[in-house]
Design an enzyme around this catalytic site. Structure first.
Site, PDB file in Angstrom:
ATOM      1  N   GLY A 127       0.825  -1.219   0.000  1.00 33.32           N
ATOM      2  CA  GLY A 127       0.000   0.000   0.000  1.00 33.32           C
ATOM      3  C   GLY A 127       0.844   1.246   0.000  1.00 33.32           C
ATOM      4  O   GLY A 127       1.023   1.894   1.033  1.00 33.32           O
ATOM      5  N   SER A 129       1.099   3.441  -3.357  1.00 34.39           N
ATOM      6  CA  SER A 129       0.568   4.455  -4.274  1.00 34.39           C
ATOM      7  C   SER A 129      -0.747   5.024  -3.762  1.00 34.39           C
ATOM      8  O   SER A 129      -1.538   4.340  -3.114  1.00 34.39           O
ATOM      9  CB  SER A 129       0.343   3.840  -5.656  1.00 34.39           C
ATOM     10  N   GLU A 244      12.319  -5.025  -4.634  1.00 32.66           N
ATOM     11  CA  GLU A 244      11.314  -5.049  -5.696  1.00 32.66           C
ATOM     12  C   GLU A 244      11.966  -4.865  -7.067  1.00 32.66           C
ATOM     13  O   GLU A 244      11.627  -5.524  -8.035  1.00 32.66           O
ATOM     14  CB  GLU A 244      10.310  -3.922  -5.425  1.00 32.66           C
ATOM     15  N   GLU A 359      11.230   5.786 -16.324  1.00 35.19           N
ATOM     16  CA  GLU A 359      11.766   7.153 -16.394  1.00 35.19           C
ATOM     17  C   GLU A 359      12.439   7.486 -15.050  1.00 35.19           C
ATOM     18  O   GLU A 359      13.536   8.043 -15.012  1.00 35.19           O
ATOM     19  CB  GLU A 359      10.636   8.176 -16.674  1.00 35.19           C
TER      20      GLU A 359
END
Ligand SMILES: Cc1cc2nc3c(=O)[nH]c(=O)nc-3n(C[C@H](O)[C@H](O)[C@H](O)COP(=O)(O)OP(=O)(O)OC[C@H]3O[C@@H](n4cnc5c(N)ncnc54)[C@H](O)[C@@H]3O)c2cc1C
Length: 374
Positions: A127, A129, A244, A359
């Site tokens: 949790g 974003s 991750e 990006e």
């Protein structure tokens, strides 16, 4: 000199893993783990892995692992994907929260959380974003208010993978609105079935209920579920992102298996114009494997991954996309009729977005590895 030969112990471990997987993998493919029915089927499989102590091979035995080295973990992952074993619906727990608890958690937290996570009894969502905080994660607005014995949480999280089916969620919350924005954050473990939580699952492009929004309205989190220090959540979260992006979430085994399937597809349906792309895919998967072995060697020497995780993330996400594009090229119009490459391609499209967009990874590489100006 780099010695890439396996030791006798590692080779024996690899053989044992391959034999167990060959004898135990479900004979029929399971339904998608991003559906309620499929998630339950996958948890049954995860339980079998756990009972045979293959669920979390690199963890200490007392939490359900085998105390295997990181090299052996890589070998297990390669064997797992090469055998075509089911996706791991426990991934957010075992690959993201667990390494974070090993680095920042208390022993009491590890004992409480890890065995139930490894067996799939307790499943975890991520949790981070929010509608206004994605790439700019430090813009998190969901907040924790201090109360006796813990925190009450308010706000909204979104894009939480499989949260509709999960029991708990780890996340970042603003606990000090006055502090500089990276300093006022705390990393908390939140119950999803408690009073004050609403979880709303929603569908992805492919129709599966793969995501959820989580609304928090006063849910209570006790002090013992704070990971790291109050106000020190940013540092803890950055350790999770290393796992991750850089090592545990996307091991080379997954891409080596895709490259093998791509070579097999080329043999079935050769298209000379795509031969170089197939060879590039195979080399890319091998290169990512070597990059990961380099990371693993460094970690076994006590180093942390740091900004290099962004290089890995760029490598695996671009490779996955290119391999699936090439496969669709080989299939031509038949791609529309063939399920697995098309679904794989749809998911590969998300690779440059989740775990931090590419990006943002290029920006991290530019500033922190190449030392370029902002
Ligand atoms: C399959 C999938 C699973 C996910 N699972 C989870 C989950 O379980 N839990 C969770 O918390 N989140 C999850 N996410 C969300 C993911 O972390 C975010 O989508 C991601 O961080 C980008 O944030 P955003 O969507 O708000 O895009 P934005 O941050 O709004 O970015 C939009 C575009 O602008 C670009 N951009 C933004 N800032 C900059 C900059 N400074 N420089 C250059 N370009 C920039 C981005 O690269 C992107 O192309 C998942 C996403 C996907 C696709």
């Amino acid at each position: 000199m780099i010695d890439l030969d396996l030791t006798a112990e590692e080779a024996a471990f690899q053989a044992q893993a391959r034999a167990w997987l060959a004898a135990n993998i479900p004979s029929e493919p399971l339904a998608s783990g991003d559906t309620r029915e499929g998630f339950a089927q996958h948890l049954e499989w995860e339980r079998r892995l756990f009972d045979a102590r293959w669920a979390v091979v690199s963890w200490p035995e007392r939490y359900g692992g085998r105390g295997a080295s990181l090299v052996e973990w890589c070998l297990f992952e390669e064997a797992y994907y090469a055998a075509g074993a089911p996706q791991r619906v426990t991934q957010n727990g075992i690959f993201l929260l667990a390494p974070t608890l090993f680095a920042f958690g208390t022993e009491a937290q590890r004992e409480r959380v890890l065995p139930a996570m490894a067996s799939g009894e307790e499943t975890w969502a991520q949790g981070w974003s929010e509608p206004g905080a994605g790439s700019d994660l430090a813009a998190v607005r969901a907040r924790g208010e201090r109360v006796e014995g813990g925190w009450r949480l308010y706000g909204q999280k979104t894009w939480c993978t499989r949260a509709a089916f999960c029991d708990r969620m780890f996340g970042l919350f603003r606990t000090d609105p006055e502090a500089e924005r990276h300093r006022g954050l705390t990393y908390l473990m939140v119950p999803l079935h408690a009073e004050g939580v609403t979880v709303r699952g929603f569908g992805r492009l492919d129709g599966d209920e793969g995501y959820a929004e989580v609304f928090l309205d006063g849910v209570f989190v006790p002090d013992e579920d704070v990971v790291g220090e109050v106000g020190g959540g940013w540092k803890v979260a950055m350790a999770t992102t290393s796992s991750e992006r850089g090592l545990s979430l996307r091991s080379p085994g997954r891409f080596l298996a895709t490259a093998q399937r791509l070579c097999a597809l080329y043999r079935e349906r050769p298209r000379p114009a795509l031969r170089d792309a197939v060879v590039d895919a195979w080399m890319g998967a091998e290169a990512y494997r070597l990059l990961t072995w380099q990371t693993v060697s460094r970690m076994m020497d006590g180093e942390t991954i740091g900004a290099d995780a962004s290089l890995s993330k760029l490598a695996w996400s671009q490779l996955d996309l290119e391999m699936h594009r090439t496969a669709l090229g080989l299939l031509g119009p038949d791609a529309a009729l063939e399920g697995s490459w098309t679904r794989g391609w749809q998911f590969a499209l998300a690779g440059p977005i989740y775990a931090g967009t590419n990006e943002i990874q290029r920006d991290i590489v530019a500033r922190r590895i190449l030392d370029l100006p902002r």
